[in-house]
Design an enzyme around this catalytic site. Structure first.
Site, PDB file in Angstrom:
ATOM      1  N   TRP A 169      34.109  35.442  28.974  1.00  0.00           N
ATOM      2  CA  TRP A 169      35.519  35.449  28.612  1.00  0.00           C
ATOM      3  C   TRP A 169      36.439  35.832  29.764  1.00  0.00           C
ATOM      4  O   TRP A 169      37.643  35.616  29.701  1.00  0.00           O
ATOM      5  CB  TRP A 169      35.759  36.425  27.447  1.00  0.00           C
ATOM      6  CG  TRP A 169      35.133  37.784  27.664  1.00  0.00           C
ATOM      7  CD1 TRP A 169      33.956  38.232  27.146  1.00  0.00           C
ATOM      8  CD2 TRP A 169      35.643  38.853  28.477  1.00  0.00           C
ATOM      9  NE1 TRP A 169      33.692  39.505  27.586  1.00  0.00           N
ATOM     10  CE2 TRP A 169      34.719  39.915  28.407  1.00  0.00           C
ATOM     11  CE3 TRP A 169      36.781  39.024  29.250  1.00  0.00           C
ATOM     12  CZ2 TRP A 169      34.905  41.128  29.083  1.00  0.00           C
ATOM     13  CZ3 TRP A 169      36.974  40.218  29.931  1.00  0.00           C
ATOM     14  CH2 TRP A 169      36.035  41.249  29.834  1.00  0.00           C
ATOM     15  N   ASN A 170      35.911  36.436  30.832  1.00  0.00           N
ATOM     16  CA  ASN A 170      36.824  37.025  31.826  1.00  0.00           C
ATOM     17  C   ASN A 170      37.521  36.000  32.703  1.00  0.00           C
ATOM     18  O   ASN A 170      38.644  36.210  33.144  1.00  0.00           O
ATOM     19  CB  ASN A 170      36.104  38.071  32.674  1.00  0.00           C
ATOM     20  CG  ASN A 170      34.889  37.535  33.390  1.00  0.00           C
ATOM     21  OD1 ASN A 170      34.266  36.560  32.976  1.00  0.00           O
ATOM     22  ND2 ASN A 170      34.509  38.183  34.482  1.00  0.00           N
ATOM     23  N   LYS A 193      29.177  26.184  26.045  1.00  0.00           N
ATOM     24  CA  LYS A 193      29.306  27.207  24.994  1.00  0.00           C
ATOM     25  C   LYS A 193      30.179  28.321  25.565  1.00  0.00           C
ATOM     26  O   LYS A 193      29.716  29.165  26.330  1.00  0.00           O
ATOM     27  CB  LYS A 193      27.913  27.728  24.619  1.00  0.00           C
ATOM     28  CG  LYS A 193      27.887  29.054  23.853  1.00  0.00           C
ATOM     29  CD  LYS A 193      28.635  29.000  22.527  1.00  0.00           C
ATOM     30  CE  LYS A 193      28.594  30.370  21.864  1.00  0.00           C
ATOM     31  NZ  LYS A 193      29.500  31.378  22.506  1.00  0.00           N
ATOM     32  N   ALA A 195      32.734  31.728  25.581  1.00  0.00           N
ATOM     33  CA  ALA A 195      32.747  33.025  24.895  1.00  0.00           C
ATOM     34  C   ALA A 195      33.652  32.963  23.672  1.00  0.00           C
ATOM     35  O   ALA A 195      34.691  32.292  23.676  1.00  0.00           O
ATOM     36  CB  ALA A 195      33.232  34.115  25.848  1.00  0.00           C
ATOM     37  N   GLY A 247      27.061  35.969  32.642  1.00  0.00           N
ATOM     38  CA  GLY A 247      27.259  37.053  31.687  1.00  0.00           C
ATOM     39  C   GLY A 247      26.452  38.267  32.078  1.00  0.00           C
ATOM     40  O   GLY A 247      26.099  38.449  33.250  1.00  0.00           O
ATOM     41  N   CYS A 303      32.940  40.359  37.579  1.00  0.00           N
ATOM     42  CA  CYS A 303      31.635  40.787  38.079  1.00  0.00           C
ATOM     43  C   CYS A 303      31.692  41.102  39.569  1.00  0.00           C
ATOM     44  O   CYS A 303      30.845  41.820  40.087  1.00  0.00           O
ATOM     45  CB  CYS A 303      30.584  39.722  37.808  1.00  0.00           C
ATOM     46  SG  CYS A 303      31.016  38.107  38.474  1.00  0.00           S
ATOM     47  N   GLU A 400      28.549  48.843  35.087  1.00  0.00           N
ATOM     48  CA  GLU A 400      29.619  47.914  35.453  1.00  0.00           C
ATOM     49  C   GLU A 400      30.828  48.252  34.582  1.00  0.00           C
ATOM     50  O   GLU A 400      30.802  48.086  33.360  1.00  0.00           O
ATOM     51  CB  GLU A 400      29.164  46.476  35.226  1.00  0.00           C
ATOM     52  CG  GLU A 400      30.106  45.442  35.796  1.00  0.00           C
ATOM     53  CD  GLU A 400      29.533  44.032  35.724  1.00  0.00           C
ATOM     54  OE1 GLU A 400      29.966  43.190  36.521  1.00  0.00           O
ATOM     55  OE2 GLU A 400      28.655  43.779  34.876  1.00  0.00           O
TER      56      GLU A 400
END
Length: 496
Positions: A169-170, A193, A195, A247, A303, A400
């Site tokens: 999603w980020n 696919k 989020a 992810g 990330c 994280e």
């Protein structure tokens, strides 16, 4: 809500914001379709918690239908001329650029990110289509004589086949284009696919790709809240030959096990815990500029975000003081509001995690020079925070963070800095600031990271190989290596 820059060359409202016609159905075989069981799920505005849209909730049956469509389209797309595939991707770049205003607004609405971050993401995401439009014609092979002189060795590359792409999603646009671009350039068909927090951007991307000329079935988009079920069903269909996942490392491990059942080719871009090293001889102004980018891009929900700041002892206090000053000046608010620099985090779980990590560090003796407390009111906000005197075993240095929090610790020697930086299971990216180029290169080579920003707070570039080592993933995205991940290598022994 939008200006002329958000109108595409055909005059069509592809994103759907201006007409109130956002795409909310599944996109399978070139058509918008409802979920097979009629189910829908809510997409929420992180700034208010209110419902933005109700999106079709894909089922296992829908997942197999998407595989059917991708498989049916596969042979013709693989046989299409590389230049044809490249030109379609080029048109997708142009359409994304033309619709940049609406795409940025949409991402701010469903993700919460501030408009400057959203605009930057649209530009970055579009570049993957442009880069791979150029790479589509460069899947070159090799011809050589066998060392024994007995035959020729001919090496060619072929599309891997149907690909399942699972995105976070980020960065709802960039993580999609970073996978779709090389897959289509290589001649593969895909099921995306997205989020569940951010499916609207992915569905808007499907419209853009259709308008660019992507044939039905080549790109399919499957929003679903039952992620494990639908992805597992696709991985256990023997027509699926590739999984690309971005992810968490935890989910990545599960998917690797699932992919092993059918020996599915995998690419994994997983978690990070990026160290940011500042040596005493660094240009402190440059280091602070870099820190603000590395930490606060997308409000820290990246990330690649600087997660742990290690400063050489003589300059640590000044660096912390000046970083706190800059962080405290950032404007926090709804991401769609002009002038806001830090929007809300994506959901309640995200802000609760950040708050728990900060409170845990403070309980172990850390103090906040700015921020440090979750505000009252609606929305999932957390203020930019700088922590000092962080205990070496504090969870905020191990986990994280995925939020606007900068924990600062110190080191005395170069060896200690490297040891602290490498003291994690992750190895995605690291940042190094020093005025000594020899030291910078020496330290960079010693760091266990797939990417290093040397006197730079930003490393991501569509033309560069993106990926990590250790528990941060497998494979590379972007650069020439990015398309190779979607190609199988074939060797032919031949005489003539």
């Amino acid at each position: 809500m939008s200006d002329s820059s958000s109108t595409d060359p055909t005059g069509t409202d592809l994103v759907g914001l201006r007409t109130g016609a956002l795409p909310t159905d599944l996109y399978i075989g070139g058509a918008a379709v409802a979920a097979s069981d009629g189910g829908r799920f809510d997409v929420l505005d992180p700034a208010t918690g209110e419902i933005l849209a109700k999106v079709a909730d894909g089922t296992v049956r829908d997942a197999i239908a998407a595989v059917d469509a991708a498989h049916a389209a596969g042979a013709d797309w693989a046989a299409a001329a590389p230049r044809e595939r490249g030109e379609i991707l080029r048109r997708a770049f142009e359409l994304m650029t033309a619709n940049a205003g609406d795409l940025a607004q949409l991402m701010s609405l469903e993700n919460g990110k501030a408009l400057p971050d959203a605009r930057g993401e649209v530009a970055y995401a579009a570049e993957f289509f442009r880069w791979f439009s150029e790479e589509a014609v460069r899947a070159s092979g090799e011809l050589m004589t066998a060392p024994a002189g007995t035959n020729r060795i001919m090496v060619t590359h072929h599309p891997v086949g149907v690909c399942v792409l699972v995105t976070p999603w980020n960065f709802p646009a960039a993580m999609a284009t970073r996978k779709i671009g090389p897959a289509l350039a290589a001649g593969c068909t895909v099921i995306l696919k997205p989020a569940s927090d951010t499916p609207l951007t992915a569905l808007a991307m499907a419209r853009i790709l259709e308008a660019a000329g992507v044939p039905p079935g080549v790109v399919n988009v499957l929003p679903a809240t039952r992620s494990g079920e639908v992805v597992s069903a696709m991985l256990h269909d023997d027509r699926v030959r590739k999984l690309s996942f971005t992810g968490s490392t935890q989910v990545g491990r599960i998917l690797l096990k699932e992919a092993a059942d059918n020996v599915v080719n995998t690419s994994m871009e997983l978690g990070g815990n990026a160290p940011f090293l500042v040596f005493a001889d660094a240009d402190l102004d440059a280091a602070l500029d870099g820190a603000m980018i590395a930490k606060m891009r997308n409000a820290g929900e990246a990330c690649t975000a600087a997660n742990r700041f290690y400063c050489e002892a003589p300059i640590a206090a000044e660096f912390a003081r000046r970083l706190a000053g800059r962080m405290s000046e950032l404007v926090v608010g709804p991401g769609t509001r002009e002038g806001v620099q830090v929007g809300p985090l994506v959901n309640e779980a995200g802000v609760e995690k950040v708050d728990t990590l900060v409170r845990g560090a403070v309980a172990q003796g850390a103090s906040a020079l700015t921020g440090g407390h979750r505000p009252d009111g609606d929305g999932w906000f957390y203020p930019p925070t700088v922590l000092v005197d962080v205990a070496p075993d504090a969870e905020v240095l191990k986990e994280e963070i995925f939020g606007p929090v900068a924990p600062i610790a110190t080191f005395e020697t170069e060896d200690e800095a490297v040891r602290l930086a490498n003291g994690t299971e992750f190895g995605l990216v690291a940042y190094v600031y020093t005025g000594d180029l020899a030291r910078g290169l020496r330290v960079s080579e010693r760091l266990e990271a797939g990417m290093v920003g040397l006197n730079r707070g930003l490393v991501s570039d569509p033309a560069a190989p993106f990926g990590g080592v250790k528990q941060s993933g497998i494979g590379r995205e972007g650069g020439h290596e990015g398309m190779l991940d979607y190609l199988e290598t074939q060797y032919i022994a031949v005489d003539w």
